[in-house]
Design an enzyme around this catalytic site. Structure first.
Site, mmCIF file in Angstrom:
data_model
loop_
_atom_site.group_PDB
_atom_site.id
_atom_site.type_symbol
_atom_site.label_atom_id
_atom_site.label_comp_id
_atom_site.label_asym_id
_atom_site.label_seq_id
_atom_site.Cartn_x
_atom_site.Cartn_y
_atom_site.Cartn_z
ATOM 1 C CE LYS A 51 -16.367 70.749 -30.172
ATOM 2 N NZ LYS A 51 -17.464 71.450 -30.852
ATOM 3 C CE1 TYR A 177 -18.983 75.175 -32.836
ATOM 4 C CE2 TYR A 177 -20.174 77.026 -33.784
ATOM 5 C CZ TYR A 177 -19.470 75.853 -33.946
ATOM 6 O OH TYR A 177 -19.251 75.352 -35.202
ATOM 7 C CG HIS A 438 -34.894 62.669 -6.255
ATOM 8 N ND1 HIS A 438 -34.534 63.998 -6.263
ATOM 9 C CD2 HIS A 438 -34.578 62.197 -5.023
ATOM 10 C CE1 HIS A 438 -34.039 64.327 -5.085
ATOM 11 N NE2 HIS A 438 -34.053 63.247 -4.305
ATOM 12 C CD GLU A 443 -34.992 65.549 -9.183
ATOM 13 O OE1 GLU A 443 -36.119 65.227 -8.772
ATOM 14 O OE2 GLU A 443 -33.936 65.311 -8.562
#
Length: 458
Positions: A51, A177, A438, A443
């Site tokens: 998958k 799912y 960053h 973040e």
């Protein structure tokens, strides 16, 4: 003391059974194992691994399109389903061989064929009885399909990996799912996909914000989502097309090339002789076990999906390892499953760990919610209308983070690290004190400031 052929005999060559067998053998036990299909189980053969390979493949259509925003001139791409399936088959064969060779390298006696429990200490393998001090059932799960007219024309997640060609029009039935993952895969590879689900929102059991966000993103990508719908019957129209009649509205029957049922999985306990041997079964045929994997028969044990608890490969592996330690190690060990991260490889993917908002509110009474929706930096140039969702759920009283949820690129990779923090009891102040990395989507989890507080209405 009775003499047995093996100290442990394992039925099922999937992740849980293989782990238990190898660890038990490493602890000095005589171990045998039987598998009636291919070693590797659901995860390796027709689950997680193939998958995820198809998920990777499905992303390329968007990647080619997005590249233009970054200055790349990409010629029209062509996709070959047979080439993808052949490459997938080669990798699965390699992994299955590794599972079997690792068992043999661990001095586990490997057998091929069907196994059935005869009594507390006897297993019939290929019509030959073998005896064992302990028997482990690790036969996993199997797709559930309802008995409706024409169901023989449908396929499940077992068959979809081996289709000779990619169907152009697909109806995916279900909202869990597996359903949303295959809807994303088939849509990404170029199929026209309709998903129908009898309930009011996909992904029952996940956080409600996560459910709503994913459904919105699926629709943006061109998937038709029909809620409060189910299939009444399936009729064959010709050699290549089917007609699916739906309940729920006056919607005309859908004409498709394939109907993929993804309506959940059930424990694979049929035909194993468990009831006749006195093993107690629970909901949906799952084997009832205690915290150490023992069934109602002291010498018979079970781990993994066949117990109908947390159906995740790493959980089965943990349970298999714990069982081997319990039976042949110095002290009993139970698998600690208090903080289990999970992922949905939808498009975009989901990563989640800990409690949902509803669960946290029910357990703690008052919670703080921090969330953010934003456009991933990549799409400032690609122009794609895709947004990421992140969410933290915090106990108001202790400020401990109870749940972390994300829908967006790399969510499963990010949530794995957050699972460590939640398991260690991290507080919101711990998240706030962590310096942000960053620029990254991750973040956002340490820069959330705005909150709203919810109280349970008793």
């Amino acid at each position: 003391m009775p003499s047995y052929d093996y100290q442990l005999f394992v039925i099922g060559g999937g992740s849980g059974g293989v782990r238990a067998a190898r660890i038990a053998a490493g602890l000095g036990a005589r171990v045998g194992i039987a598998e009636n299909f291919r070693y590797g189980g659901t995860c390796v053969i027709r689950g997680c691994v193939p998958k995820k390979l198809l998920v990777y493949a499905a992303h390329y259509a968007e990647d080619f399109a997005d590249a233009q925003g970054f200055g790349w001139s990409v010629p029209p791409a062509q996709f070959s389903w047979p080439k993808l399936i052949a490459a997938k088959d080669k990798e699965i064969a390699r992994l299955s061989g590794l599972y079997e060779n690792n068992l043999k390298g661990s001095k586990v006696e490997v057998m091929h064929g069907a196994a059935r429990v005869l009594d507390a200490h006897t297993v019939l393998v290929n019509a030959q009885p073998v005896t064992a001090e302990h028997i482990l059932v690790a036969t996993g799960g199997t797709p559930f399909v309802p008995l409706i007219p024409g169901i023989e024309h449908a396929i499940t997640s077992n068959e979809v990996f081996d289709l000779p060609q990619l169907p152009k029009r697909v109806l995916v039935v279900g909202g869990g799912y597996i359903a949303v993952e295959f809807a994303g895969i088939l849509n990404g590879l170029g199929a026209q996909v309709t998903l129908c689900y009898r309930a009011g929102q996909v992904l029952r059991g996940f956080d409600d914000d996560v459910r709503a966000h994913l459904q919105g993103e699926m629709v943006k990508k061109g998937i038709t989502v029909l809620l409060h719908h189910d299939v009444a019957r399936i009729d064959r129209l010709d050699d290549t097309s089917l007609s699916a009649s739906l309940t729920g509205t006056s919607t005309a029957p859908l004409v498709v090339d394939a109907v993929l049922y993804a309506t959940g999985r059930v424990p694979n306990t049929q035909g194993l002789g468990l009831v006749e041997a006195g093993v107690a079964l629970g909901q949906a045929g799952g084997i009832k076990v205690d915290a150490f994997g023992k069934t109602s028969i002291d010498s018979i044990h079970a781990v993994g999906d066949v117990t109908n608890r947390i159906a995740l490969t790493p959980v089965a592996i943990r349970e298999g390892a714990a069982l081997a330690q319990t039976l042949f190690g110095p002290t009993p060990v139970s698998a600690d499953l208090t903080t289990v991260p999970s992922a949905v490889f939808s498009q975009p993917p989901i990563g989640t760990v800990g409690l949902t908002e509803a669960q946290a509110l029910a357990q703690y009474g008052e919670i703080d919610i921090y969330s953010s929706k934003f456009r991933n930096m990549r799409h400032t140039l690609s122009g794609r209308d895709e947004r990421t969702l992140i969410k933290l759920i915090v106990d108001t009283a202790s400020q401990r983070v109870l749940g972390a949820h994300m829908v967006g690129a790399d969510a499963p990779e990010i949530i794995q690290a957050l699972a460590i923090a939640l398991r260690m009891g991290a507080t919101k102040a711990d998240f706030d004190a962590t310096v942000a990395l960053h620029p990254s989507a991750a973040e956002e989890f340490v820069t959330l400031r705005d909150k709203f507080t919810r109280k349970r209405s008793d």
